[in-house]
Every structure is written in C-alpha cells, then in structure tokens.
Write a protein that holds these residues in place. Structure first.
Motif, short mmCIF file in Angstrom:
data_model
loop_
_atom_site.label_atom_id
_atom_site.label_comp_id
_atom_site.label_asym_id
_atom_site.label_seq_id
_atom_site.Cartn_x
_atom_site.Cartn_y
_atom_site.Cartn_z
N ILE A 18 31.31 94.55 107.93
CA ILE A 18 31.84 93.51 107.06
C ILE A 18 32.72 94.06 105.94
O ILE A 18 33.72 93.45 105.57
N ALA A 19 32.38 95.21 105.38
CA ALA A 19 33.11 95.73 104.22
C ALA A 19 34.61 95.89 104.46
O ALA A 19 35.40 95.49 103.59
N PRO A 68 40.01 85.36 98.72
CA PRO A 68 38.91 84.51 99.21
C PRO A 68 37.81 85.31 99.91
O PRO A 68 36.62 85.05 99.72
N GLU A 69 38.22 86.28 100.72
CA GLU A 69 37.22 87.10 101.41
C GLU A 69 36.45 87.98 100.44
O GLU A 69 35.25 88.20 100.60
N ALA A 70 37.13 88.49 99.42
CA ALA A 70 36.46 89.32 98.42
C ALA A 70 35.44 88.50 97.63
O ALA A 70 34.33 88.97 97.36
N THR A 75 31.45 89.15 97.75
CA THR A 75 30.71 89.38 96.52
C THR A 75 29.55 88.39 96.39
O THR A 75 28.44 88.78 96.02
N ALA A 76 29.80 87.13 96.73
CA ALA A 76 28.72 86.13 96.68
C ALA A 76 27.60 86.47 97.66
O ALA A 76 26.42 86.36 97.33
#
Length: 115
Positions: free
Chosen positions: A54-55, A64-66, A70-71
C-alpha cells in the motif's frame, strides 16, 4: 466461454501447489514451538506485507490517496492501542457461580448465605 487446456492445467497446478504449501506449513507449525521473538515476528508479518503493497501507491499518487492512507494508519494505530486496554466490561464484585456444575467442590463453595 471456452478455456484453453494449457491455461486450465496451469490454474490447476498453481492451485495444487498453493494448497500443498499451506498444508505443509500448517503441519510443520503445529509441531514447532516458537519463542517470543519468532512469535512477534510472525504476528507483525501481515502488517509489514500490507504496508509494502500500500505505501508506494499512497506516497506516489497524490493528495487524496495520502489523506486516505494517513486516515487508515491512524485508525489502525487507534485500534491497536484500544486492543491493549484492559477489558473492564467483565469485572464484577460478584463471583461467577456455575449452577449447572455437578462437581461438589465447585457447587459447594457458595451457599445462599454467601450473598
């Protein structure tokens, strides 16, 4: 839909090899006693593998992906921390009594005068 015999054979062989690897792993691990370090490493492995997949996508795609990554990390950390907290829902000052027990040592410990 038709299936090419070569592809069907390949799918069946990959299925058999996957099953065999899992079965052998389960049999071997049932007979091996792991130490605390090995046990901790095996427990951390799923997280490490998911992070490795995923990273790169989270870090290279955009804002948006970051934010979503993070969430997800924050929720995972919060869940991990909450799972370490003691479970207070089962604590009680009243001892549990097994009324169904036929064992005289358990059934005879408590009388009506105890409560």
């Amino acid at each position: 839909m038709t299936m090419d015999p070569y592809n069907l054979t390949l799918i069946l062989l990959v299925t058999l090899v996957t099953f065999a690897m899992r079965a052998v792993g389960a049999v071997v691990m049932a007979r091996v006693e792991l130490g605390p370090v090995s046990s901790a490493a095996f427990e951390a492995m799923p997280v490490a593998v998911l992070t490795a997949f995923i990273a790169p996508a989270v870090l290279t795609q955009g804002l948006p992906e970051a934010v979503a990554g993070t969430a997800a990390v924050l929720v995972g950390i919060a869940e991990d921390i909450s799972s370490m907290a003691p479970d207070r829902s089962r604590e009680s000052s009243i001892p549990e009594i097994d009324i169904q027990s036929k064992d005289s040592s358990v059934a005879g410990e408590y009388t009506n005068d105890t409560f």
